[in-house]
Write an enzyme that holds these catalytic residues in place. Sequence first.
Site, PDB file in Angstrom:
ATOM      1  N   GLU A 227      21.900  35.918  46.107  1.00 19.82           N
ATOM      2  CA  GLU A 227      22.016  36.950  45.191  1.00 19.82           C
ATOM      3  C   GLU A 227      22.121  38.386  45.902  1.00 19.82           C
ATOM      4  O   GLU A 227      23.025  39.326  44.821  1.00 19.82           O
ATOM      5  CB  GLU A 227      20.659  36.880  44.599  1.00 19.82           C
ATOM      6  CG  GLU A 227      20.268  37.503  43.056  1.00 19.82           C
ATOM      7  CD  GLU A 227      21.492  36.843  42.154  1.00 19.82           C
ATOM      8  OE1 GLU A 227      21.701  37.556  41.211  1.00 19.82           O
ATOM      9  OE2 GLU A 227      21.590  35.625  42.272  1.00 19.82           O
TER      10      GLU A 227
ATOM     11  N   HIS B  70      29.982  39.670  39.573  1.00 26.33           N
ATOM     12  CA  HIS B  70      28.916  38.813  40.305  1.00 26.33           C
ATOM     13  C   HIS B  70      29.085  37.493  40.669  1.00 26.33           C
ATOM     14  O   HIS B  70      28.804  37.354  41.690  1.00 26.33           O
ATOM     15  CB  HIS B  70      27.818  39.169  38.971  1.00 26.33           C
ATOM     16  CG  HIS B  70      26.482  38.570  39.428  1.00 26.33           C
ATOM     17  ND1 HIS B  70      25.479  39.355  39.850  1.00 26.33           N
ATOM     18  CD2 HIS B  70      25.884  37.161  39.642  1.00 26.33           C
ATOM     19  CE1 HIS B  70      24.224  38.550  40.052  1.00 26.33           C
ATOM     20  NE2 HIS B  70      24.999  37.107  39.959  1.00 26.33           N
ATOM     21  N   GLU B  71      29.542  36.767  39.874  1.00 20.16           N
ATOM     22  CA  GLU B  71      30.127  35.383  40.299  1.00 20.16           C
ATOM     23  C   GLU B  71      31.002  35.539  41.286  1.00 20.16           C
ATOM     24  O   GLU B  71      30.916  34.586  42.176  1.00 20.16           O
ATOM     25  CB  GLU B  71      30.263  34.656  38.892  1.00 20.16           C
ATOM     26  CG  GLU B  71      29.386  34.360  37.863  1.00 20.16           C
ATOM     27  CD  GLU B  71      27.767  34.131  38.304  1.00 20.16           C
ATOM     28  OE1 GLU B  71      27.711  33.547  39.281  1.00 20.16           O
ATOM     29  OE2 GLU B  71      26.983  34.675  37.582  1.00 20.16           O
TER      30      GLU B  71
ATOM     31  N   HIS C 243      29.293  35.793  44.527  1.00 22.16           N
ATOM     32  CA  HIS C 243      28.695  34.350  44.910  1.00 22.16           C
ATOM     33  C   HIS C 243      29.728  33.575  45.580  1.00 22.16           C
ATOM     34  O   HIS C 243      29.443  33.097  46.670  1.00 22.16           O
ATOM     35  CB  HIS C 243      28.076  33.631  43.940  1.00 22.16           C
ATOM     36  CG  HIS C 243      26.695  34.258  43.418  1.00 22.16           C
ATOM     37  ND1 HIS C 243      25.685  34.133  44.355  1.00 22.16           N
ATOM     38  CD2 HIS C 243      26.200  34.577  42.108  1.00 22.16           C
ATOM     39  CE1 HIS C 243      24.636  34.526  43.678  1.00 22.16           C
ATOM     40  NE2 HIS C 243      24.958  34.939  42.218  1.00 22.16           N
TER      41      HIS C 243
HETATM   42 ZN    ZN Z   1      23.614  35.419  40.843  1.00 23.96          ZN
END
Ligand code: ZN
Length: 501
Positions: free
Chosen positions: A294, A264-265, A268
């Site tokens: 997101e 997830h990170e 980003h």
């Molecule tokens: Zn996030």
Amino acid sequence: MNETLNQFKDYLKTMRRYDHVLTLLFWDLSTQAPEKGVETRMDAINYFSTEEFRLSTADEYGQMLKKLSEPEQFDTLDEAMQITVKRYLRDYERYKRIPQDFYSSYAEAKTRSERAWEKAKHSADFTEFAPHLEKVISMTKEYVHYMEPDQDPYEVLLDLYEEGIGSATIDCVFDELKEGLLPLLQKIEDSPRPDLSALEGTYDIQSQKEVQDMLLDYIGFDADAGATAESEHPFTTDLCIGDVRVTNHFKEEDPLSAMFSAIHEGGHAIFGQSIDPAYEGTALEQVNMMGLHESQSRFFENILGRRASFWKPIYAKLGELLPQFQKIPQETFCHAINDVHPSLIRTEADEVTYCLHIILRYELEKAIFRDNIPVNDLPQLWNDKMEELLGIRPENDAEGILQDMHWSDGSFGYFPSYLLGSMYDGMFLEALEKEKGSVDTILEEGRIQEITAWLKENIHRYGSRYTSAEVLEHVCGQKLSAQPLLHYFTEKYARLYGFEA
Ligand code: ZN
């Protein structure tokens, strides 16, 4: 040579330097700073934030922005600079309307409220927090009223986090999604749950960190333009295009948590690292559209990361690093990472029920801002909605309204952007498959870099040049819709859980 433009560029550079220092101070505070140094650190943060605010509201800065917005100057600027001037002038005028005294007392009220929330969450007692929340709500209303006196306050808040979408569109797509999700969730609930017992055990933390590095590298995180560290809650922070950092939190008994946080990170971070370097020093390198950001983290985490095909090329490697996985068949693993089940805590929710957690918060925020519902009625309303949407009821407020910190610091309007991101993903997936064929085939053949490259080419490199609505228009050729996400969920879970789609 345009003298005002040069002055303006220098001024922005100075502001960026303050921002750089502040970002580093915060990064260090969340990852390394020892308890006894926190007070001095907070003093330094206060100093630099005040200076930054002073710079961004100085008359000198406003004059440059106004001068550059005059047609004879404006028309000579390149596109990136035109967007920068427009956006920063809007922000300048917004902040200029906020009285300095009010700004400071609002900041103080938020800090107090955050502390009260922490205590209240710990003791599961909403009454301790209620007066602080009431104050933050009324001050947030006042704050946005200063910014945009003629607009509906909640609309302004939504716009701060995801420009140009608005509540009329959100109402529509959230309702559409809710209508499709509730019957789908029922079908999933009626099917047997995946057996998670094969994953039970303790997993070495050092090896989990190696898994994190392997995953980051696999999806395309550039280790020469970033760094990793540990913090209480995983997050990503951008110092500049060449320095984007991610954190993680490792749990001995739950290796999946850190694995999916890393993906997830990492999503980003890849976005931040892939912005066109030509945008450095302009507003375009700052992506304040939370939904769009997101969408990129969730695309990697959910759309790609929760597929059997994603793991196929690296599952043996995972087993080398964490030997317990050698005993877990890939099929068992893939069911385990797609365990859909209603639960009380948003941050631990699966990708399907997560949507309903956000819809609940959005409906409550509208009740707060539009219907002025009394603060003391909120816990009950929360629990009722939880029962209506997910069929479960919190036993106390720590599992209910006190679970998230967002409202304690006035971040109303933020929650919807998480779900908007997932909806964009449904649309991006459709566009990607239309152009490049089956994602499963690409992943199975170990060509994930082609997907990362597609995202960079179509989305990341533009930074914030386009609004999310414009990105959808360019990449997918259509307006925001809940249907592609619903289609993705239905098709995927019908296959996994073995029911008729
Ligand atoms: Zn996030």
